[in-house]
Design an enzyme around this catalytic site. Structure first.
Site, mmCIF file in Angstrom:
data_model
loop_
_atom_site.group_PDB
_atom_site.id
_atom_site.type_symbol
_atom_site.label_atom_id
_atom_site.label_comp_id
_atom_site.label_asym_id
_atom_site.label_seq_id
_atom_site.Cartn_x
_atom_site.Cartn_y
_atom_site.Cartn_z
ATOM 1 N N LYS A 124 0.618 -1.244 -0.035
ATOM 2 C CA LYS A 124 0.148 -0.132 0.260
ATOM 3 C C LYS A 124 0.907 1.442 0.105
ATOM 4 O O LYS A 124 0.280 2.594 0.385
ATOM 5 C CB LYS A 124 -1.278 -0.115 1.134
ATOM 6 C CG LYS A 124 -1.745 -1.500 1.034
ATOM 7 C CD LYS A 124 -2.219 -2.186 0.433
ATOM 8 C CE LYS A 124 -3.279 -1.489 -0.807
ATOM 9 N NZ LYS A 124 -2.932 -1.827 -2.237
ATOM 10 N N HIS B 204 7.740 -7.052 -1.788
ATOM 11 C CA HIS B 204 7.387 -6.423 -1.244
ATOM 12 C C HIS B 204 8.906 -7.007 0.266
ATOM 13 O O HIS B 204 8.665 -7.028 1.415
ATOM 14 C CB HIS B 204 5.716 -7.001 -0.011
ATOM 15 C CG HIS B 204 5.544 -6.098 -0.819
ATOM 16 N ND1 HIS B 204 4.561 -5.135 -1.410
ATOM 17 C CD2 HIS B 204 3.590 -7.106 -1.055
ATOM 18 C CE1 HIS B 204 3.500 -5.041 -2.036
ATOM 19 N NE2 HIS B 204 3.438 -6.154 -2.076
ATOM 20 N N ARG C 150 -7.996 3.339 -4.805
ATOM 21 C CA ARG C 150 -8.616 3.762 -3.893
ATOM 22 C C ARG C 150 -8.310 5.253 -4.117
ATOM 23 O O ARG C 150 -9.743 5.434 -4.742
ATOM 24 C CB ARG C 150 -9.054 3.680 -3.008
ATOM 25 C CG ARG C 150 -9.560 3.615 -1.706
ATOM 26 C CD ARG C 150 -9.578 3.127 0.063
ATOM 27 N NE ARG C 150 -8.650 3.819 0.695
ATOM 28 C CZ ARG C 150 -8.701 4.804 1.157
ATOM 29 N NH1 ARG C 150 -9.423 5.902 1.724
ATOM 30 N NH2 ARG C 150 -7.376 5.553 2.060
#
Ligand code: A3P
Length: 299
Positions: A48, A111, A265
């Site tokens: 994120k 990640h 988003r």
């Protein structure tokens, strides 16, 4: 150690960081089998922090000569995660992967914390771009994301409980602060190899940082490209507005099951203010200050 996770999974701590069972399987297979090559480029993020955006920009930047027409660009018809796969996700349930279709330079994303990167990444002549984001917005984005992954009848994760875990370091690839610090220190010690970038600075001055990235990766923009607006074209192509409205990013899902649309988003700085209480914001700032004390790093 094992701790109950956010989705229907358990978290395991490995090399100091927390992983779901599936992710840990991918990590171990990747550590065992993946062979890095000279010239590879690794896009590293905590979840994120803007991985999808970085993938799109780096793909467009590095392969701009092959795809000069923005109206025919692969990003219009491919999700960024399909163009730049997550290394450790690809290895889940597999030992060998076929990378023969990859064009040079190979672009991968991960990640994985620095300490868990496959050994060959460290021993080969490759470059790493690390993108991070302030922990408050990262946390809020992650909370929304993991809620979207839960079956509808389960309801949302409790914000307070999830916040408490994040602050204790128990989050996907967490502790968040250790992840960032590892790459921050590496970027100071090996600046030719690791480029450290913040989501917020990329949002504020995208052109400056895209230019810096092109120089770091050894593919600087020529004067002609600058005059022809190539930088602006890449930024426009990869903007939140453009990517989130493309049909390919509204439908479908990653092989790991996450819907493409879940990666878009709001795409703004400071959205955590709309979800966290003043106490939570203060607590997170305090942890960040303590963790980064003496490192010269500010988020
Ligand atoms: P928000 O949830 O705050 O909106 P990742 O790609 O690492 O999963 O990160 C997802 C976050 O990046 C989400 O943040 C998402 O909206 C934002 N994002 C996705 N595409 C973006 C873009 N093109 N520009 C800026 N932010 C973007």
């Amino acid at each position: 150690p094992t701790e109950k996770g956010w989705v229907a999974n358990h978290f395991h701590q490995y090399q100091g960081f927390w992983h779901t069972t599936r992710q840990l399987q991918g990590l171990l297979a990747c550590q065992k089998h993946f062979q890095a090559e000279d010239g590879d480029i690794y896009l590293v993020t905590t979840p994120k922090s803007g991985s999808t955006w970085l993938k799109a920009m780096m793909f467009a930047l590095v392969h701009r000569v092959s795809f000069p027409d923005p109206k025919q660009h692969p990003l219009l018809t491919n999700n960024p995660h399909a163009l730049v796969p997550f290394l450790e996700h690809e290895y889940i349930g597999k030992e060998f992967l076929d990378f023969t279709n990859f064009t040079f330079p190979r672009l991968f994303s991960t990640h994985l914390p620095l300490v868990s990167l496959p050994k060959s990444v460290n021993s080969s002549n490759c470059k790493l771009v690390y993108l991070c984001r302030n922990p408050k917005d990262t946390f809020v984005s992650l909370w929304h994301f993991t809620n979207k992954l839960r079956p509808e009848n389960w309801g949302a994760n409790s914000l307070e409980e999830t916040f408490d875990k994040f602050c204790r370091g128990v989050s996907l690839y967490g502790p968040f602060w250790d992840h960032v610090l590892g790459y921050w220190k590496e970027s100071l010690e090996r600046s030719q190899r690791v480029f450290f970038l913040r989501y917020e600075e990329m949002k504020n001055e995208p052109k400056i940082h895209l230019r810096r990235l092109s120089e770091f990766l050894g593919c600087p923009f020529s004067l002609e490209e600058e005059n022809n607006g190539v930088l602006d074209e890449i930024l426009e192509l990869c903007s939140f507005e453009n990517l989130s409205n493309l049909e390919v990013n509204k439908i479908g899902m990653l092989p790991s099951g996450e819907k493409h649309e879940a990666f878009f988003r709001r795409g703004e700085v400071g959205d955590s203010m709309n979800f966290l209480t003043a106490e939570m914001l203060e607590k997170m700032d305090m942890i960040t200050e303590q963790k980064f004390h003496g490192s010269g790093l500010k988020l």
